[in-house]
Enzyme design. Structure first.
Site, mmCIF file in Angstrom:
data_model
loop_
_atom_site.group_PDB
_atom_site.id
_atom_site.type_symbol
_atom_site.label_atom_id
_atom_site.label_comp_id
_atom_site.label_asym_id
_atom_site.label_seq_id
_atom_site.Cartn_x
_atom_site.Cartn_y
_atom_site.Cartn_z
ATOM 1 N N HIS A 304 0.811 -1.219 0.000
ATOM 2 C CA HIS A 304 0.000 0.000 0.000
ATOM 3 C C HIS A 304 0.843 1.267 0.000
ATOM 4 O O HIS A 304 0.311 2.381 -0.119
ATOM 5 C CB HIS A 304 -0.933 0.008 1.214
ATOM 6 C CG HIS A 304 -2.245 0.694 0.954
ATOM 7 N ND1 HIS A 304 -2.412 1.664 -0.015
ATOM 8 C CD2 HIS A 304 -3.468 0.542 1.527
ATOM 9 C CE1 HIS A 304 -3.653 2.086 -0.014
ATOM 10 N NE2 HIS A 304 -4.328 1.416 0.908
ATOM 11 N N ARG A 305 2.150 1.155 0.139
ATOM 12 C CA ARG A 305 3.007 2.339 0.078
ATOM 13 C C ARG A 305 3.096 2.869 -1.345
ATOM 14 O O ARG A 305 3.332 4.072 -1.552
ATOM 15 C CB ARG A 305 4.410 2.006 0.601
ATOM 16 C CG ARG A 305 4.464 1.610 2.064
ATOM 17 C CD ARG A 305 5.854 1.148 2.454
ATOM 18 N NE ARG A 305 6.283 -0.026 1.689
ATOM 19 C CZ ARG A 305 7.467 -0.614 1.827
ATOM 20 N NH1 ARG A 305 8.353 -0.120 2.678
ATOM 21 N NH2 ARG A 305 7.772 -1.675 1.097
#
Length: 331
Positions: A304-305
């Site tokens: 999700h980064r």
């Protein structure tokens, strides 16, 4: 006169100890019954199992019996009845429980088994994965057209794994951020190549052989390469560049009948796709009529980064379109 006294009675000798019962598999005592591990130990220590007294159920020989006999085999023909004491009873080895693994190998329950080199590597990677913030998105895809194509070209050596890898690669070509990776926590890299790593189960672990440039290689060559990689994986002949260069990972448990599952993101990659089995489902078409369609569930775990929900949704829409209209897979 009084009758003569009876002659003194001679005490009968003690009988030789015998086994209380005979194991049903011993054919009346004609063959030795022992656990697989006990047989292995006996072979290693050159112990004749016929000289070992078993402490398992009905006299079955277990590993602890062989270990007790190492260097000091029990004497054959000893007829002295041993003195039984509380200490002797407490020290009597208990029967060892055994079980079989899925591949038929025998194991002794309750034993401590150290990791193999492969299991140690998997353990390190899984622990490292926990540090990455991930999220998951699922998508249901109709596979009738893909199933028909596979049936048509299967005789030419094409595998379903290669078809799925090719479909993922074509979708990744349109969504490069899903093929990206973040390794330092401060930046991310768009990969130059689309290399699909595919999880393969191994005895005591798993490995991920890589289909290099899967978007550019034709499906027939991709299938041949995949079969070669699997053979090398099982014979432990893969070179590092053949299992460490993946940019996107595919894990397929559909052949086991699993309909859906989540996969753990491998370190150094942006996403992994978990593919379930294609199964017939009753669905309502756009025209309102009820029909039967083959459908599979895919779940993608992503970093999700660098990858967001909209990115993954768009990628899955493209992947589903390729599966729905698979003509591009054979170009």
């Amino acid at each position: 006169p009084p009758p003569p006294p009876p002659p003194p009675r001679t005490p009968s000798p003690l009988a030789s100890p015998t086994v209380a019962s005979t194991h049903p598999a011993s054919d009346g005592g004609k063959r030795v019954v022992a656990t697989p591990y006990a047989k292995k130990l006996a072979k290693e220590y050159s112990i004749d199992l016929a000289t070992v007294i078993g402490s398992g159920p009905l006299g079955r020989i277990v590993a602890v019996d062989v270990e007790a006999a190492v260097g000091k085999p029990p004497a054959v023909g000893n007829t002295t009845l041993p003195q039984v004491s509380a200490t002797t009873v407490a020290d009597t080895p208990r029967a060892v429980k055994t079980a079989s693994t899925g591949n038929g190998a025998a194991i002794e329950l309750g034993t401590r088994v150290p990791f193999t080199a492969m299991q140690s590597a998997v353990s390190r990677n899984m622990v490292e994965s926990i540090t990455v913030p991930t999220f998951r998105v699922g998508y249901t895809i109709t596979t009738d057209a893909l199933d028909a194509l596979y049936k048509k070209i299967k005789s030419k050596g094409v595998t379903m794994t290669a078809l799925l890898a090719k479909a993922a690669a074509l979708a990744l070509a349109q969504h490069p951020v899903v093929n990206a990776s973040c390794k330092d926590g401060n930046s991310f890299t768009y990969s130059n190549n689309i290399n699909i790593a595919v999880a393969v189960a191994m005895d005591g672990g798993l490995i991920t052989p890589v289909l290099q440039d899967a978007d550019k290689v034709d499906i027939y060559s991709l299938s041949r390469t995949w079969k070669e990689l699997v053979a090398k994986a099982h014979s432990k002949q893969l070179q590092p560049q053949e299992y460490t260069t993946g940019t996107f990972t595919l894990s397929n448990l559909g052949m086991f009948g699993v309909d859906r599952f989540d996969a753990i993101l491998p370190p150094g990659t942006g996403a992994i796709m978990a593919v379930g089995a294609s199964q017939p489902k009753v669905v309502a078409g756009a025209d309102g009529f009820i029909g039967i369609q083959n459908q599979m569930q895919v779940n993608v775990t992503a970093d999700h980064r660098i990858i967001y929900g909209a990115d993954l949704a768009a990628f899955l829409q493209t992947f589903a379109k390729v599966v729905h209209e698979p003509k591009d897979l054979t170009l």
